[in-house]
Design a protein around this motif. Sequence first.
Motif, short mmCIF file in Angstrom:
data_model
loop_
_atom_site.label_atom_id
_atom_site.label_comp_id
_atom_site.label_asym_id
_atom_site.label_seq_id
_atom_site.Cartn_x
_atom_site.Cartn_y
_atom_site.Cartn_z
N VAL A 249 2.64 11.37 -0.90
CA VAL A 249 2.20 9.99 -0.72
C VAL A 249 2.66 9.46 0.63
CG1 VAL A 249 2.41 7.64 -1.61
CG2 VAL A 249 2.04 9.54 -3.19
N GLY A 250 3.84 9.86 1.06
CA GLY A 250 4.31 9.47 2.39
C GLY A 250 3.40 10.01 3.48
N ALA A 251 2.91 11.25 3.31
CA ALA A 251 1.99 11.83 4.29
C ALA A 251 0.67 11.05 4.33
CB ALA A 251 1.73 13.30 3.97
N LEU A 252 0.17 10.64 3.15
CA LEU A 252 -1.05 9.85 3.11
C LEU A 252 -0.86 8.50 3.80
CD1 LEU A 252 -2.33 10.42 -0.55
CD2 LEU A 252 -3.00 11.63 1.53
N ARG A 253 0.29 7.89 3.57
CA ARG A 253 0.54 6.59 4.20
C ARG A 253 0.57 6.74 5.72
NH1 ARG A 253 5.42 2.32 2.72
NH2 ARG A 253 4.95 0.80 4.36
N THR A 254 1.20 7.78 6.21
CA THR A 254 1.24 8.01 7.66
C THR A 254 -0.17 8.18 8.22
OG1 THR A 254 3.44 9.00 7.55
CG2 THR A 254 2.09 9.55 9.46
N TYR A 292 7.43 5.24 -4.67
CA TYR A 292 7.33 3.80 -4.43
C TYR A 292 8.60 3.01 -4.71
CZ TYR A 292 6.92 3.38 -9.52
OH TYR A 292 7.16 3.45 -10.87
N SER A 293 9.46 3.47 -5.59
CA SER A 293 10.61 2.67 -6.00
C SER A 293 11.50 2.35 -4.81
CB SER A 293 11.42 3.41 -7.07
OG SER A 293 12.55 2.65 -7.46
N GLY A 294 11.61 1.07 -4.49
CA GLY A 294 12.44 0.64 -3.38
C GLY A 294 11.87 0.95 -2.01
N VAL A 295 10.62 1.43 -1.94
CA VAL A 295 10.00 1.76 -0.65
C VAL A 295 9.24 0.54 -0.15
CG1 VAL A 295 8.42 3.31 0.56
CG2 VAL A 295 9.79 4.17 -1.35
N PRO A 296 9.63 -0.04 0.98
CA PRO A 296 8.95 -1.24 1.48
C PRO A 296 7.45 -1.01 1.67
CG PRO A 296 10.98 -0.85 2.70
CD PRO A 296 10.76 0.36 1.85
N GLY A 297 6.69 -2.00 1.25
CA GLY A 297 5.25 -1.93 1.42
C GLY A 297 4.51 -1.17 0.35
N ALA A 326 11.71 -2.01 -14.22
CA ALA A 326 13.08 -1.51 -14.16
C ALA A 326 13.33 -0.65 -12.94
CB ALA A 326 13.42 -0.72 -15.43
N VAL A 327 12.30 0.00 -12.40
CA VAL A 327 12.49 0.85 -11.24
C VAL A 327 12.03 0.18 -9.95
CG1 VAL A 327 12.27 2.92 -12.65
CG2 VAL A 327 10.27 2.06 -11.44
N HIS A 328 11.51 -1.04 -10.05
CA HIS A 328 11.13 -1.80 -8.86
C HIS A 328 12.36 -2.41 -8.21
CE1 HIS A 328 6.65 -2.61 -10.07
NE2 HIS A 328 6.90 -1.35 -9.80
N ASP A 329 12.22 -2.77 -6.92
CA ASP A 329 13.29 -3.51 -6.27
C ASP A 329 13.08 -5.00 -6.50
OD1 ASP A 329 11.42 -4.45 -4.38
OD2 ASP A 329 11.94 -2.89 -2.92
N GLU A 330 13.88 -5.82 -5.84
CA GLU A 330 13.84 -7.26 -6.11
C GLU A 330 12.57 -7.93 -5.60
OE1 GLU A 330 16.16 -6.51 -2.31
OE2 GLU A 330 16.11 -5.70 -4.35
#
Length: 797
Positions: A249-254, A292-297, A326-330
Amino acid sequence: MIELSRKQIRIDGEPRVVMAGEVHYFRVARDEWEQRLDLCVEAGLTAVASYIPWIFHELPDGSIDVEGRTRPERDVAAFVDLCAERGLMFVARPGPFVMAELKNEGIPHRVYREHPEVVPSGWDGAPTTSSTVDYLQPAFLEETARWYAAVMPLLAPRLQPNGGNVVAVQLDNEVGMLAWVTNTPDLTDHLVEHLGRWARERHGGSGPYPVEPGAEGWTQAVRSPEEAWAGALRRDLGEFMRVRFADYVGALRTMAEEHGVVDVPFLVNIHGTEGGSGQPFPIGISQLVSTYSGVPGMVSGSDHYMGEATLSTMSDLYVINAFMDAVHDEDQPLTSLEFEAGSGDYGAGAEMQYDPSTTDLKTRLCLAQGNRLVNYYLFAGGINPMLDEPVGDGNDRLSFTGERHGTAAPVGPEGQRGFAFDATRRTIEAVRANEPWLAVMDEEHDDVELGLVLDAYATEYHHPGSDLMTDAVTDLAAHRGAGQRRALVRSLLMAGYRFGAVHLEERSPRAGSVLVLGAGRYLARAVQERVLAHAEAGGGVLLLGPAPVLDLDGTPCTVLVDALGIEPGEVDRDTGHHYPSVVARGWAAPWPEMRVGWRQELTASRGDVVLTDVYGVVCGVDVPVGSGRVVLLAAELPSSRELFARAVERLGASPGVSTRTPWPGVLTTTTASADGQRALHVINLSGAAMPVEVTVDGQVLAGGPLQVPARSGHLLPLGLGIGGVRVVGGTGEVAGVEDGAIRFRPLLGVGDGPGHVDLAAGTPVRPDDAYTLGEGPEGCVRVTPVDPAAPLTVHLG
């Protein structure tokens, strides 16, 4: 500008609830696009979502048409722009995988023909039975980059921060789902080599394996594991695939960002419902949490298909939302990227038909739990076009469903208003009317947390010939989450408890809170230690299931039972001629004798007995540990608001909202905003009108039982700022605000009389023949309708 902050979606600074509907432009003739979008506007939607399928836009010669050169329906930008002309935001879902009942899940046939190395093999080298690929194969990434190079430049200038209407972009779809549902891990040579590098770092050498990871014999050890290392491999493979999916998913985002797609949320779709049940859903969270958990954007969105709204499905939905959060950030909000809509008749054969209220009741529960984007899937059906190059598969169409698609949708394949259209429109209208506070409110929680053990959901892969792997998966699947028979969650919801979840691999429960946890014999050492530490520090623990005695790899681990002084014994199971039954003891009594699917004998050196079978064999204990307590109920219990509420209250938590009803079927919760606005959500799932006495913070709402119609949901004010006026309380949901007036839906009656609305003391209300004015609590202005069945409009000033 789009901002994700404090679990809200803010568009140009305004908190929003985005109500979207999925409309597949590629299944609708170009000259019918406007008619479908006009129906979206008529229904009140604020956004349209659509897949952009690679398989539809790639031509037989390998070239890509996204401009409409070869057929008008391929003009992606034109469809997005038509949405913009109608004031509709757009959620783009370009894949590369899109599923959507398309051939190859949306991947062109050419990719598989030209790059056979992307096709995985599974256990024992057997070929995969699905259209999955090894996502990180260089050839697949190169092909995907080519697809993104065609489609992303169309989206970039149309992004909302650039003045357009594209508010989010989904990267791929249901990543890992095909491998899970087929129990076929993507064991290409490329992946197994990567797993070897990861395993060497994890174990510092060969660890539990017969050869050093990556050395000769490693591939065979992975594809055909023996029992000596099968447990470790199952655990390692689940954790490793989280890393691999995150890399993908990181590669797709890039790739997307390289083409100017920036400053909008990237979405990840989480799969997991199966056979009308939401209980396996957290498998998708487990697979994709690292993406995605805690990953900005990045934002995750649920994908759920569970059918009719019942106590079972709504319990599942409540858990889905709690576990996602529960696995999301604030800052990360809840969203739903595929929210099942329509009649349920997906096969056009009249095999099923959901009650029209289903979408409304599910929507209301999700919004009460903080969902900020809901995408109704499918909102409009269509016609599957023919493939440009016939493949001889029986229909040669884009989709395996045949000619027509979306027969269950609120808008049918030919553009007709379907069975569920009016009900869906009314739901969207209700959301739009209450958006100002729904967009900023969060669910209030009692001092109770549901334990999320993600590793209990890393069950997507197990070698069918491994007894150890099979035993672990069977045990974990039976007891996790809501507990067997959904008894933990359903009972607490019926008792009025409002709760979120805590990700136990990452953090401890709130100090002093009550942790409720469904677990089996397999429970990781780190989790056992964390649960024990919580109790020793003064917290409460309610544990439902057999006593945990094994780590995830199958090695003995009795940290928790040893600290409690419990010796687990034999399990007595229900059979065709044997009917284990249990009775409550001590503080848990009185409680009627109940037949159970199994019970486990517990020998406890201290504490109180709270559950036995009819012969006195102990299967439930309440044990003090440190400054807290642990209640272990080792039996397959039915749902019981009385028993489970007593257990949680014994452990120190009482519900802030309680309901009294003649029979089960009503869910209640409250939401509040940072500025003090507050609302009560009441959902009657039953097919009968229900008298419901609701107590909020010790006060009976409205002074008596509310008369709640069958299959209906209501958002009632407990203090809302509306049109410059504070609605202190009442039994009516806001239907709209106009200059000088507040409209309410027909109010719920109270006892044998009409309902009312209480406005803050001193509010100037103009007299009207439709209502009478009186004094409410603390000097409030009480407005009571003359006709209880009619909508109420209160004129101000």
